[in-house]
Design a protein around this motif. Structure first.
Motif, PDB file in Angstrom:
ATOM      1  N   PHE A  11      19.912 -28.353 -68.300  1.00  0.00           N
ATOM      2  CA  PHE A  11      19.870 -29.519 -67.399  1.00  0.00           C
ATOM      3  C   PHE A  11      20.160 -29.101 -65.966  1.00  0.00           C
ATOM      4  N   ASN A  12      19.447 -28.087 -65.499  1.00  0.00           N
ATOM      5  CA  ASN A  12      19.630 -27.625 -64.136  1.00  0.00           C
ATOM      6  C   ASN A  12      18.516 -28.223 -63.283  1.00  0.00           C
ATOM      7  N   LYS A  13      18.884 -29.028 -62.302  1.00  0.00           N
ATOM      8  CA  LYS A  13      17.879 -29.757 -61.537  1.00  0.00           C
ATOM      9  C   LYS A  13      17.003 -28.844 -60.675  1.00  0.00           C
ATOM     10  N   ASP A  14      17.536 -27.694 -60.262  1.00  0.00           N
ATOM     11  CA  ASP A  14      16.747 -26.778 -59.433  1.00  0.00           C
ATOM     12  C   ASP A  14      15.779 -25.932 -60.266  1.00  0.00           C
ATOM     13  N   TYR A  15      16.220 -25.567 -61.447  1.00  0.00           N
ATOM     14  CA  TYR A  15      15.476 -24.620 -62.279  1.00  0.00           C
ATOM     15  C   TYR A  15      15.579 -25.111 -63.717  1.00  0.00           C
ATOM     16  N   PRO A  16      14.848 -26.200 -64.023  1.00  0.00           N
ATOM     17  CA  PRO A  16      15.023 -26.891 -65.307  1.00  0.00           C
ATOM     18  C   PRO A  16      14.268 -26.189 -66.438  1.00  0.00           C
ATOM     19  N   LEU A  17      14.786 -25.080 -66.912  1.00  0.00           N
ATOM     20  CA  LEU A  17      14.085 -24.325 -67.952  1.00  0.00           C
ATOM     21  C   LEU A  17      14.088 -25.112 -69.264  1.00  0.00           C
ATOM     22  N   ILE A  18      12.912 -25.314 -69.796  1.00  0.00           N
ATOM     23  CA  ILE A  18      12.754 -26.121 -71.009  1.00  0.00           C
ATOM     24  C   ILE A  18      12.282 -25.218 -72.132  1.00  0.00           C
ATOM     25  N   ARG A  19      13.076 -25.178 -73.208  1.00  0.00           N
ATOM     26  CA  ARG A  19      12.794 -24.277 -74.333  1.00  0.00           C
ATOM     27  C   ARG A  19      12.548 -22.862 -73.806  1.00  0.00           C
ATOM     28  N   PHE A  20      13.573 -22.307 -73.195  1.00  0.00           N
ATOM     29  CA  PHE A  20      13.472 -20.962 -72.632  1.00  0.00           C
ATOM     30  C   PHE A  20      13.961 -19.948 -73.668  1.00  0.00           C
ATOM     31  N   GLY A  21      13.054 -19.077 -74.092  1.00  0.00           N
ATOM     32  CA  GLY A  21      13.384 -18.055 -75.088  1.00  0.00           C
ATOM     33  C   GLY A  21      14.063 -16.877 -74.422  1.00  0.00           C
ATOM     34  N   THR A  22      15.335 -16.679 -74.762  1.00  0.00           N
ATOM     35  CA  THR A  22      16.126 -15.660 -74.072  1.00  0.00           C
ATOM     36  C   THR A  22      15.774 -14.249 -74.503  1.00  0.00           C
ATOM     37  N   GLY A  23      15.136 -14.124 -75.693  1.00  0.00           N
ATOM     38  CA  GLY A  23      14.900 -12.788 -76.230  1.00  0.00           C
ATOM     39  C   GLY A  23      16.117 -12.238 -76.949  1.00  0.00           C
ATOM     40  N   ASP A  24      17.199 -13.018 -77.002  1.00  0.00           N
ATOM     41  CA  ASP A  24      18.430 -12.579 -77.692  1.00  0.00           C
ATOM     42  C   ASP A  24      18.493 -13.194 -79.089  1.00  0.00           C
ATOM     43  N   LEU A  25      19.011 -12.431 -80.039  1.00  0.00           N
ATOM     44  CA  LEU A  25      19.242 -12.954 -81.387  1.00  0.00           C
ATOM     45  C   LEU A  25      20.677 -13.417 -81.523  1.00  0.00           C
ATOM     46  N   SER A  26      20.874 -14.567 -82.152  1.00  0.00           N
ATOM     47  CA  SER A  26      22.211 -15.013 -82.512  1.00  0.00           C
ATOM     48  C   SER A  26      22.087 -16.041 -83.628  1.00  0.00           C
ATOM     49  N   ALA A  27      23.204 -16.644 -84.026  1.00  0.00           N
ATOM     50  CA  ALA A  27      23.205 -17.641 -85.094  1.00  0.00           C
ATOM     51  C   ALA A  27      24.349 -18.610 -84.853  1.00  0.00           C
ATOM     52  N   VAL A  28      24.181 -19.812 -85.364  1.00  0.00           N
ATOM     53  CA  VAL A  28      25.234 -20.816 -85.228  1.00  0.00           C
ATOM     54  C   VAL A  28      26.324 -20.548 -86.270  1.00  0.00           C
ATOM     55  N   LEU A  29      27.573 -20.657 -85.828  1.00  0.00           N
ATOM     56  CA  LEU A  29      28.717 -20.564 -86.743  1.00  0.00           C
ATOM     57  C   LEU A  29      29.050 -21.960 -87.243  1.00  0.00           C
ATOM     58  N   PRO A  30      29.399 -22.127 -88.507  1.00  0.00           N
ATOM     59  CA  PRO A  30      29.782 -23.469 -88.962  1.00  0.00           C
ATOM     60  C   PRO A  30      31.134 -23.879 -88.385  1.00  0.00           C
ATOM     61  N   GLY A  31      31.377 -25.185 -88.298  1.00  0.00           N
ATOM     62  CA  GLY A  31      32.677 -25.701 -87.848  1.00  0.00           C
ATOM     63  C   GLY A  31      32.852 -25.607 -86.354  1.00  0.00           C
ATOM     64  N   THR A  32      34.085 -25.929 -85.890  1.00  0.00           N
ATOM     65  CA  THR A  32      34.359 -25.848 -84.454  1.00  0.00           C
ATOM     66  C   THR A  32      35.565 -24.948 -84.205  1.00  0.00           C
ATOM     67  N   VAL A  66      19.961 -16.333 -88.590  1.00  0.00           N
ATOM     68  CA  VAL A  66      19.824 -15.605 -87.327  1.00  0.00           C
ATOM     69  C   VAL A  66      18.428 -15.796 -86.763  1.00  0.00           C
ATOM     70  N   GLY A  67      18.340 -16.023 -85.476  1.00  0.00           N
ATOM     71  CA  GLY A  67      17.046 -16.172 -84.830  1.00  0.00           C
ATOM     72  C   GLY A  67      17.190 -16.040 -83.318  1.00  0.00           C
ATOM     73  N   GLU A  68      16.104 -16.342 -82.601  1.00  0.00           N
ATOM     74  CA  GLU A  68      16.134 -16.199 -81.150  1.00  0.00           C
ATOM     75  C   GLU A  68      16.831 -17.407 -80.505  1.00  0.00           C
ATOM     76  N   VAL A  69      17.677 -17.126 -79.533  1.00  0.00           N
ATOM     77  CA  VAL A  69      18.361 -18.176 -78.774  1.00  0.00           C
ATOM     78  C   VAL A  69      17.358 -18.792 -77.795  1.00  0.00           C
ATOM     79  N   VAL A  70      17.105 -20.092 -77.963  1.00  0.00           N
ATOM     80  CA  VAL A  70      16.198 -20.828 -77.083  1.00  0.00           C
ATOM     81  C   VAL A  70      17.014 -21.939 -76.432  1.00  0.00           C
ATOM     82  N   ILE A  71      16.954 -21.996 -75.101  1.00  0.00           N
ATOM     83  CA  ILE A  71      17.829 -22.912 -74.365  1.00  0.00           C
ATOM     84  C   ILE A  71      17.006 -23.863 -73.509  1.00  0.00           C
ATOM     85  N   THR A  72      17.411 -25.106 -73.509  1.00  0.00           N
ATOM     86  CA  THR A  72      16.905 -26.097 -72.552  1.00  0.00           C
ATOM     87  C   THR A  72      18.079 -26.455 -71.645  1.00  0.00           C
TER      88      THR A  72
END
Lengths: 419, 419
Positions: free
Chosen positions: A286-307, A278-284
């Protein structure tokens, strides 16, 4: 035909390796664009060479820009901190969140990309959608309306409040789809019961912006309202979404949108955690108007294994697991996740650490629990000294076994009970 | 370049004869479309032959569908009374007005055509527009937003209320253009003074939905805020608009939109009045989704002679001059403009008539004042008999000179003072 379409587009079923390669291949261009067009990012990114930004490892070395930084950045370079690559006069809309924090909306169809999440939730052309997110100052209403109309739904912009009118509208217009917060949907359903209004036309709901209690999802399901969740924000638009099976089952986890790079980092740092942690969700994005790079959302989540069993191949995350900003005051001094990270950095034998704050008002105690790679003699004393140096506060140290600290994203745990 | 553009498009400066010919030429196609696609209009129009609908005289023979009829029509054929030519599932949005009355919004750019009015009011690409019309349930917010973004403005959807936040937004975002009601603009300006907030960036306002007191326009002008008015409705979109000269002067009258046919009719009837006479605004709109034919707005206005000094050649009307629905109760019986019209129809020697209702509660008296073409012996007695027959009430008759009744659109004048 539209009803038989299973996926929003072909991006969703790409082989994960192809997706990853495509995102990484696009990254240098995004960094170039941001440096060239967004003066705020030109400053943040400094002399980073975009052509070298072709991997997650390289991305992870860039600074994280946090949601909590926006206030300061926007004051320094009004109105958008220079993070916008499209000048304000070419944008479609501007929104105002408390703070105030300003958020842009660009021009063009489905700019917030919410259509993908609505589609996965079973929304289709011809649906009559009551959109109860607010349109005034906040972007929520516009975010979901633009996605729903892009799919071909007919939107009734209900906005917030006026519960009786919402009920009457669902009844009289035979609305079959709801968009809004889960708690407002609950309120509407209860009001309908009270009014003895027939709202059985309502068959699906796409909810967000707050926690969805499993019991509420279950009871709405028993009334014939299938509920799917969206995870979106005023800066990034759609981040992740739930998918629904043809039989109405909602799949576990939230599938990541296709136009993003997700990282989960240790709160207070830019360091990616181990998969599943579990950690902070950081998003990059591909929005050409507002290209946020490594944007820290302040939200906690975690990756689930598999699809997901639905066939979409993108990474899934758990829902919202808390706030990443765990800064707190100890004996009138601020203690931040960044300080904890600095202490850990000074002692390579620490695998993970968690600062626990306890005690009654005015008698705070803090203890740094450290998962140790190896137990070197004098380690505890050395860490105590680092705590004092970094936080200007006295703290105890407790050495623990690897993997013994809970996986909940907490770097600072505040156990004090006040009031 | 955009700033130097004087007109929204070439339609505005057409020779009036060319415009009239173009509108009349398009009319048969509109009637065909409405009969074929809108079941409500198929019923209303009956066996009308569209190919013969090539003149105002022919149009004037079609029934008027009034705003006050929408409630009943929509109940008979939900949700839109069958007046929509585009099926609900292909529409973009649906709105709910008190009643409830439902109003559609179709898909596509500037669907409400408000861009033309905003442009004439001096709005241009790059303007930062605070849109304070409501977006929730009512179409007002969406109507003006779609017009402003079509021009290329950047819109801040402020919505109603939250006056302090509106002021702070104007100040902090250096908003230069306002959209909303004149009374809310007044409130915002007063609040800014109270907060000592600098809102001198505000240089223009496009207002509507209520009366604009000349004194308010003047005082706003003295603060540097140039105010232009729009006349639009939830069913028709833009009807007419004021134009502003390069030096900031606002021209007299409201110029008609280009995609409409205007008629001014005697209230309660479908009969066009003489040029310049006050009557009900009846509009036929070339909107393919919602092709309202002879739609009675319930508003009173009149055509102004000549054209605007701005160079736009379309007909001008005076602003809103009152409500056309003058039905009232006399001795517990409803008396309607339609009844007055029926009485007049029976006596071709009456040019115009006005029913004046006076007296204290419970002792109502009515007098039909008639402008007479010629004074035939026994005319007054015959008219008294007609009044009784049509209204089931006793009424006096007063014969007056041609053109002596006031030109204010009143067919029934209620002089009683209750309460």
């Amino acid at each position: 035909v539209a009803l038989k379409k299973k996926f929003f587009d072909k991006l969703e079923t790409r082989a994960p390796k192809r997706r990853e390669a495509a995102l990484m291949a696009e990254l240098p261009e995004l960094i170039t664009h941001a440096k060239r067009r967004a003066p705020g990012f030109a400053k943040i990114l400094g002399d980073v060479d975009p052509s070298k930004l072709k991997s997650r490892a390289a991305l992870a070395k860039l600074p994280v820009t946090r949601k909590s930084d926006l206030g300061t950045l926007q004051k320094e370079m009004p109105p958008l901190g220079g993070l916008n690559a499209t000048p304000v006069e070419k944008l479609g809309k501007l929104f105002v969140s408390p703070g105030p924090i300003y958020d842009p909306e660009g021009r063009g169809r489905d700019w917030w990309r919410t259509a993908r999440g609505l589609f996965a939730g079973g929304f289709r052309a011809g649906d009559r959608v009551l959109n109860t997110f607010a349109y005034h100052f906040t972007p929520a209403g516009s975010m979901l309306e633009s996605g729903a109309t892009a799919i071909g739904c007919t939107v009734i912009p209900g906005g917030v409040g006026q519960t009786e009118m919402q009920v009457a509208t669902i009844r009289d217009l035979k609305v079959n789809a709801f968009v809004g917060t889960p708690s407002f949907l609950k309120l509407i359903v209860e009001k309908a019961d009270e009014m003895k209004a027939d709202i059985s036309s309502l068959e699906k709901a796409h909810v967000g912006a707050e926690y969805l209690p499993p019991q509420l999802r279950k009871s709405l399901g028993e009334r014939g309202i299938r509920v799917s969740q969206t995870y979106a924000s005023a800066d990034l638009g759609l981040i992740a979404y739930e998918s629904v099976m043809p039989d109405g089952t909602v799949n576990e986890g939230m599938i990541l949108d296709e136009r993003l790079i997700l990282e989960i980092v240790r709160p207070g740092t830019g360091d990616p955690v181990a998969p599943g942690e579990v950690g902070e969700v950081v998003i990059t994005t591909f929005n050409k108007d507002y290209p946020l790079i490594r944007f820290g959302t302040g939200d906690l989540s975690a990756v689930l294994p598999g699809t997901s069993p639905c066939g979409r191949t993108n990474v899934r995350i758990k829902g919202w697991m808390g706030r990443a900003d765990q800064s707190t005051k100890v004996r009138a001094m601020f203690v931040t996740p960044r300080q904890v990270s600095e202490i850990v950095r000074r002692h390579p034998e620490i695998l993970r650490a968690r600062l626990v704050v306890e005690g009654e008002a005015g008698e705070d105690r803090m203890t740094l629990k450290c998962e140790m790679r190896e137990r070197l003699p004098g380690a505890a004393e050395a860490i105590v000294a680092s705590i004092r140096e970094v936080t200007k506060l006295r703290g105890d140290v407790q050495l623990v076994e690897p993997a013994s600290l809970p996986n909940d994203g907490k770097v600072i745990e505040d156990l004090r009970k006040y009031g």
